[in-house]
Motif scaffolding. Structure first.
Motif: not given
Length: 355
Positions: A163-179
């Motif tokens: 996202t560009s700055e100012g589009k909403g409240d900050y959120m960080y998304v993290e995880g793994r792609v697994l079998t």
């Protein structure tokens, strides 16, 4: 002009060439297109004629004709459709006026390209999707793709922003792609998109000049992914047409629960189309298209740490929400086996191994 008790609208589909009219002869109506037989002969068995005191004969005749359907699956579907549709008419004692209102509603819905939305607000789309979502061994469930997917998402490096700055409240998304065995899947392609603080997707802005609140990234060698985003919000499903009228008639809201779209692809694995739904949304349990699956509801952690926020790349620092979620993919072989089992249960063997 009337035929029986039905009103027939004259001259709607017909032209009357002046060359066919003479002062001494009646006007001849010429059809724009001449209907032709589909080539199927009448049945070889007798069908009793119905009358006002024997409406059940209509249902029986329709079912008897449907018995001729060559494809067993098609026959089963349409026999069941006729059974329940006629049952609805009988149980509700549907009036002619109500029937015509329903026909008008369905006609207008089709003209407004709203049939998919109609199926969604009635829960049919969600039901079909759930019945055909073949998951096992902890694989991530599927969800609706929705109408806002675009192919022009920009490539995003690990930890960068969609996202560009100012589009909403900050959120960080993290995880793994697994079998399903817990092994990492490296180099999986992850498409992700969401709405902004106005409840709008980028393609809903008339002055859209570039992709925003969407991106494409890849998992690393350990299957990990991470990116900056904003907290999605609930929004009103579009349309002021027949489906919106229906929701008002039923006393139902037209809101979608807040969600983050994710599509994951990797060689040898079934493509996953899903969405994550942050808990705490007022519309989580009454999403207007019944799109929220229990396994896709996620918690957002409050991270109140200016240093950590800046380290993760948020320009204003302060606090942010943290969404952590591992995505589990089925192999193509696992998916094919599940589909084959489901098709066998349904009595439909296609041999293509896909559902």
């Amino acid at each position: 002009m009337t035929r029986g008790n039905s009103m027939i609208t004259p001259n709607k589909h017909y032209v009357t060439p002046s060359s066919l009219s003479t002062p001494s002869s009646p006007t001849l109506s010429v059809p724009l297109t001449m209907p032709t037989s589909n080539g199927i002969p009448p049945p070889t068995f007798d069908l009793p004629l119905h009358d006002s005191n024997a409406p059940d004969i209509i249902t029986a005749n329709v079912q008897k004709l449907t018995e001729q359907t060559p494809n067993p699956r098609h026959k089963f579907i349409f026999q069941t459709l006729v059974k329940h549709l006629h049952q609805l008419v009988n149980e509700t004692s549907l009036t002619t006026d109500e029937f015509m209102v329903a026909i008008d509603f369905l006609t207008r819905t089709g003209q407004n390209k709203g049939m998919m939305m109609l199926s969604a607000v009635l829960g049919v789309a969600a039901l079909v999707g759930t019945l055909n979502d073949h998951v096992a061994d902890g694989a991530t469930a599927n969800s609706f793709l929705g109408p806002y997917f675009m192919e022009d998402a920009a490539d995003v490096d690990f930890g960068e922003s969609i996202t560009s700055e100012g589009k909403g409240d900050y959120m960080y998304v993290e995880g793994r792609v697994l079998t399903t065995d817990g092994q990492p899947i490296p180099n999986a392609i992850i498409d992700t998109w969401e709405n902004d603080a106005n409840g709008l997707y980028d393609i809903e802005y008339a002055d859209r000049s570039h992709p925003d609140c969407r991106g494409r990234l890849r998992s690393d060698d350990n299957g990990r992914f991470g990116y900056r985003a904003v907290v999605p919000i609930a929004y009103a499903a579009h349309g002021d047409g027949p489906v919106s009228e229906l929701l008002c008639l039923l006393g139902r809201h037209n809101m979608r629960a807040s969600h983050l779209h994710i599509v994951v692809q990797a060689p040898g694995f079934r493509k996953l189309v899903t969405a994550l739904y942050p808990e705490g949304c007022d519309y989580l349990r009454s999403d207007c298209i019944f799109g929220v699956k229990k396994s896709l509801v996620v918690s957002l952690k409050d991270i109140v740490d200016d240093e950590e926020a800046r380290k993760r790349g948020f320009p204003r620092g302060g606090s942010f929400k943290l969404l952590q979620y591992d995505i589990v993919l089925l192999t193509e072989e696992q998916s094919a086996a599940l589909c084959a089992r489901m098709e066998e249960e349904r009595g439909v063997i296609t041999g293509h191994g896909k559902c």
